[in-house]
Design a protein around this motif. Structure first.
Motif, mmCIF file in Angstrom:
data_model
loop_
_atom_site.group_PDB
_atom_site.id
_atom_site.type_symbol
_atom_site.label_atom_id
_atom_site.label_comp_id
_atom_site.label_asym_id
_atom_site.label_seq_id
_atom_site.Cartn_x
_atom_site.Cartn_y
_atom_site.Cartn_z
ATOM 1 N N GLY A 1 0.861 -1.179 0.000
ATOM 2 C CA GLY A 1 0.000 0.000 0.000
ATOM 3 C C GLY A 1 0.896 1.226 0.000
ATOM 4 O O GLY A 1 1.560 1.548 -0.994
ATOM 5 N N ALA B 1 5.103 -6.987 6.580
ATOM 6 C CA ALA B 1 3.848 -7.426 5.951
ATOM 7 C C ALA B 1 3.863 -7.271 4.425
ATOM 8 O O ALA B 1 3.300 -8.090 3.714
ATOM 9 C CB ALA B 1 2.671 -6.643 6.544
ATOM 10 N N ALA C 1 -8.803 0.170 -4.432
ATOM 11 C CA ALA C 1 -8.121 -0.208 -3.184
ATOM 12 C C ALA C 1 -6.872 0.614 -2.880
ATOM 13 O O ALA C 1 -6.438 0.693 -1.738
ATOM 14 C CB ALA C 1 -7.756 -1.688 -3.249
ATOM 15 N N SER D 1 -4.040 7.764 13.664
ATOM 16 C CA SER D 1 -3.272 8.996 13.880
ATOM 17 C C SER D 1 -2.788 9.656 12.604
ATOM 18 O O SER D 1 -2.379 10.809 12.620
ATOM 19 C CB SER D 1 -2.025 8.699 14.702
ATOM 20 O OG SER D 1 -2.368 7.964 15.809
ATOM 21 N N THR E 1 -5.679 -1.823 11.165
ATOM 22 C CA THR E 1 -5.454 -0.431 11.608
ATOM 23 C C THR E 1 -6.720 0.121 12.273
ATOM 24 O O THR E 1 -7.835 -0.150 11.840
ATOM 25 C CB THR E 1 -5.057 0.426 10.384
ATOM 26 O OG1 THR E 1 -3.763 0.002 9.958
ATOM 27 C CG2 THR E 1 -5.024 1.916 10.709
ATOM 28 N N GLY F 1 -5.981 -12.633 -1.316
ATOM 29 C CA GLY F 1 -6.058 -12.141 -2.685
ATOM 30 C C GLY F 1 -5.696 -10.670 -2.723
ATOM 31 O O GLY F 1 -5.421 -10.065 -1.683
ATOM 32 N N VAL G 1 -7.003 -7.160 -2.948
ATOM 33 C CA VAL G 1 -8.247 -6.405 -2.814
ATOM 34 C C VAL G 1 -8.207 -5.315 -3.883
ATOM 35 O O VAL G 1 -7.244 -4.538 -3.946
ATOM 36 C CB VAL G 1 -8.358 -5.774 -1.406
ATOM 37 C CG1 VAL G 1 -9.580 -4.866 -1.314
ATOM 38 C CG2 VAL G 1 -8.412 -6.864 -0.343
HETATM 39 C C1 LIG Z 1 3.512 7.244 11.362
HETATM 40 C C2 LIG Z 1 2.560 6.083 11.421
HETATM 41 C C3 LIG Z 1 1.391 6.185 12.164
HETATM 42 C C4 LIG Z 1 0.511 5.093 12.248
HETATM 43 N N1 LIG Z 1 -0.647 5.223 12.966
HETATM 44 C C5 LIG Z 1 -1.475 4.163 13.129
HETATM 45 C C6 LIG Z 1 -2.681 4.281 13.875
HETATM 46 O O1 LIG Z 1 -3.038 5.343 14.358
HETATM 47 N N2 LIG Z 1 -3.415 3.150 14.071
HETATM 48 C C7 LIG Z 1 -3.040 1.945 13.565
HETATM 49 O O2 LIG Z 1 -3.729 0.956 13.814
HETATM 50 N N3 LIG Z 1 -1.930 1.816 12.800
HETATM 51 C C8 LIG Z 1 -1.154 2.895 12.568
HETATM 52 N N4 LIG Z 1 -0.039 2.776 11.775
HETATM 53 C C9 LIG Z 1 0.211 1.482 11.104
HETATM 54 C C10 LIG Z 1 -0.395 1.472 9.690
HETATM 55 O O3 LIG Z 1 -1.717 1.967 9.703
HETATM 56 C C11 LIG Z 1 -0.456 0.045 9.148
HETATM 57 O O4 LIG Z 1 0.789 -0.546 9.182
HETATM 58 C C12 LIG Z 1 -1.065 0.007 7.725
HETATM 59 O O5 LIG Z 1 -1.273 -1.344 7.379
HETATM 60 C C13 LIG Z 1 -0.190 0.686 6.685
HETATM 61 O O6 LIG Z 1 -0.922 0.853 5.504
HETATM 62 P P1 LIG Z 1 -0.178 0.875 4.081
HETATM 63 O O7 LIG Z 1 -1.145 1.346 3.066
HETATM 64 O O8 LIG Z 1 1.097 1.574 4.211
HETATM 65 O O9 LIG Z 1 0.044 -0.700 3.862
HETATM 66 P P2 LIG Z 1 1.425 -1.491 3.694
HETATM 67 O O10 LIG Z 1 2.221 -1.317 4.931
HETATM 68 O O11 LIG Z 1 2.043 -1.161 2.415
HETATM 69 O O12 LIG Z 1 0.851 -2.991 3.647
HETATM 70 C C14 LIG Z 1 0.220 -3.553 4.759
HETATM 71 C C15 LIG Z 1 -0.404 -4.895 4.398
HETATM 72 O O13 LIG Z 1 -1.509 -4.680 3.526
HETATM 73 C C16 LIG Z 1 -1.411 -5.542 2.400
HETATM 74 N N5 LIG Z 1 -2.075 -4.866 1.282
HETATM 75 C C17 LIG Z 1 -1.906 -3.601 0.848
HETATM 76 N N6 LIG Z 1 -2.706 -3.359 -0.203
HETATM 77 C C18 LIG Z 1 -3.397 -4.491 -0.434
HETATM 78 C C19 LIG Z 1 -4.370 -4.883 -1.389
HETATM 79 N N7 LIG Z 1 -4.809 -4.040 -2.339
HETATM 80 N N8 LIG Z 1 -4.848 -6.154 -1.369
HETATM 81 C C20 LIG Z 1 -4.413 -7.028 -0.424
HETATM 82 N N9 LIG Z 1 -3.497 -6.712 0.499
HETATM 83 C C21 LIG Z 1 -3.002 -5.459 0.492
HETATM 84 C C22 LIG Z 1 0.081 -5.711 2.216
HETATM 85 O O14 LIG Z 1 0.385 -6.862 1.447
HETATM 86 C C23 LIG Z 1 0.531 -5.834 3.655
HETATM 87 O O15 LIG Z 1 0.329 -7.154 4.113
HETATM 88 C C24 LIG Z 1 0.821 3.853 11.599
HETATM 89 C C25 LIG Z 1 1.989 3.774 10.816
HETATM 90 C C26 LIG Z 1 2.843 4.878 10.725
HETATM 91 C C27 LIG Z 1 4.103 4.762 9.906
#
Ligand SMILES: Cc1cc2nc3c(=O)[nH]c(=O)nc-3n(C[C@H](O)[C@H](O)[C@H](O)COP(=O)(O)OP(=O)(O)OC[C@H]3O[C@@H](n4cnc5c(N)ncnc54)[C@H](O)[C@@H]3O)c2cc1C
Length: 431
Positions: free
Chosen positions: A47, A55, A85, A108, A122, A170, A172
């Motif tokens: 993502g 992950a 997505a 956050s 999240t 899969g 999404v």
């Molecule tokens: C500064 C900061 C603050 C944060 N604050 C919070 C908070 O307040 N609350 C909280 O709960 N978390 C928080 N997080 C954690 C963050 O929300 C999660 O780690 C989230 O999953 C990151 O989303 P991303 O889009 O970067 O996904 P990625 O880290 O890129 O991927 C996460 C997972 O999603 C899967 N994925 C992504 N897209 C798809 C798709 N289309 N289909 C299937 N699988 C998919 C990936 O394969 C992976 O397993 C924070 C992170 C940071 C860096």
């Protein structure tokens, strides 16, 4: 020539994918999955790369949906929004606001993609609000066989499994979320001594729709933040003050962390200084997404465990004893947030009211000892890790904590018969 390496936001995860892909439609995703499957290779979707855990890491095919990121449909009457997505939460909130709508709860930050945020469970805060994935009312999934499944509540428990799936069922491709009328929030912040705050947290979490607590180690105090919907005029959150918050976080706080790294013995004194200037009573009113979010923090590392609500005081007290006994100098705020029970197979809040306790720290000599000690406390209190943050526990230890673990495995085998969504990470943590 190999494509450029993958590096996550915190720069603690790096990988050299064999190939990167940027499909721009569901049809392109289907073609890609089928081609990778035919070659007997594997893929992970990334993502926004904002997870601390591995992950999204792979040395095989890394797929980004950054070009598949439109708001597809806003259904104002039924308070539903359908998005590709890859759309980021920030863009989604802005689009909803233009239609007089908003997401019911947020974490956050809003840099994450919608699919990435839901995949790891999240969450924001509020005992009557589930993880963001519980706002999903339907999604479209490209399975490991390259078929498109439209997943709705009519599909038995598949929607719950696909809501928090770590990308294992899969790709999404589209998500429909519940939303609500746009609303403002009033933030009230006040501080309590550590012991009083610990004792009061479960009750305060019931009293306030959205409550979070920040404990700055070595200061003996906890700052509480309560958020309630309001129609009062906006105040205390001008563009200038928001920009200033950003500067304080990125410049001043980073400076304090740098100083603490150079001179670890000064961390307790620096923390007390930060606490005195930052932990004050205040009231602000602003648009909901702006108050749910905080200014982007400086780079740091996070572990987080969901524990049963009643265990909150015990875990924080044990964490403080850990810091004192091992003389750990912890240079970052520790956080408590609250989440409603849900039915998602892999959700940390499955079947119970939860407190999500974050152990945060900027890189330092004590980091590993601290996180391992914190994890042992959380695991001993029936804790379940946040999948997007750091944790050391592996499948054998995790499986008994999730009543629907085996069922998730069965769905995984059905939807991904050739294991094309497997990675080292998913093998280690899911088996
Ligand atoms: C500064 C900061 C603050 C944060 N604050 C919070 C908070 O307040 N609350 C909280 O709960 N978390 C928080 N997080 C954690 C963050 O929300 C999660 O780690 C989230 O999953 C990151 O989303 P991303 O889009 O970067 O996904 P990625 O880290 O890129 O991927 C996460 C997972 O999603 C899967 N994925 C992504 N897209 C798809 C798709 N289309 N289909 C299937 N699988 C998919 C990936 O394969 C992976 O397993 C924070 C992170 C940071 C860096």
């Amino acid at each position: 020539m190999r494509p450029r390496p993958f590096v996550n936001w915190a720069r603690n995860q790096r990988a050299r994918p064999r190939q990167r892909h940027r499909p721009a439609s569901e049809v392109e995703i289907v073609d890609l999955v089928r081609a990778i499957r035919a070659r007997g290779e594997r893929l992970r979707v990334v993502g926004a790369g904002h997870s601390w855990s591995a992950a999204a890491v792979t040395d095989q095919h890394l797929v980004s949906l950054d070009r598949h990121a439109r708001v597809v449909r806003v259904d104002r009457q039924n308070e539903r929004v359908t998005v590709d997505a890859g759309v980021r939460l920030r863009a989604l909130s802005a689009a909803l606001d233009r239609e007089g709508l908003a997401l019911t709860n947020l974490g956050s930050i809003s840099e994450q993609s919608v699919a990435g945020a839901i995949a790891t469970g999240t969450h924001g805060t509020g005992l009557t609000h589930g993880v963001l994935a519980t706002q999903v009312v339907a999604l479209r999934l490209v399975t490991g066989a390259g078929d498109v499944r439209v997943v709705t509540p009519e599909d038995g428990d598949l929607l719950d499994a696909a809501r928090v799936s770590l990308g294992c069922l899969g790709v999404v491709s589209e998500v429909t979320l519940r939303c609500r009328d746009a609303f403002d929030l009033e933030e009230r912040a006040w501080s309590l001594p550590f012991d009083d705050a610990c004792r009061a947290l479960p009750e305060l979490a019931r009293e306030h729709e959205h409550l979070k607590a920040w404990w700055l180690p070595h200061t003996g105090r906890v700052q509480l933040f309560a958020y309630a919907p309001t129609t009062a005029p906006r105040r205390g959150t001008s563009r200038v003050s928001r920009a200033l918050d950003g500067v304080v976080n990125q410049v001043a706080f980073r400076g304090v962390l740098g100083l603490g790294r150079a001179l670890p013995a000064a961390i307790p004194t620096l923390s007390r200084l930060v606490g005195r200037s930052y932990f004050r009573e205040r009231r602000r009113v602003d648009r909901s997404d702006r108050l749910f979010n905080v200014a982007m923090p400086p780079r740091h590392l996070e572990m987080e465990y969901g524990v049963p609500l009643e265990a909150t005081p015990e875990v924080w007290r044990a964490t403080r004893r850990l810091m004192e006994r091992r003389r750990l100098r912890v240079n970052f705020v520790q956080e408590a947030r609250f989440v409603a029970p849900d039915r998602c197979h892999l959700s940390p809040a499955y079947g119970r009211e939860s407190c999500q306790l974050g152990a945060y720290m900027a890189p330092s000599a004590d980091l590993d000892r601290y996180l391992r000690g914190f994890e042992a406390i959380a695991l001993a209190t029936a804790g379940r890790p946040h999948w997007g943050k750091l944790f050391y526990a592996r499948a054998a230890e995790l499986a008994p904590r999730y009543p629907l673990w085996e069922r998730f495995g069965a769905l995984r085998r059905e939807l991904d018969p050739d294991n094309i969504f497997h990675s080292d990470f998913t093998r280690e943590v899911l088996g």
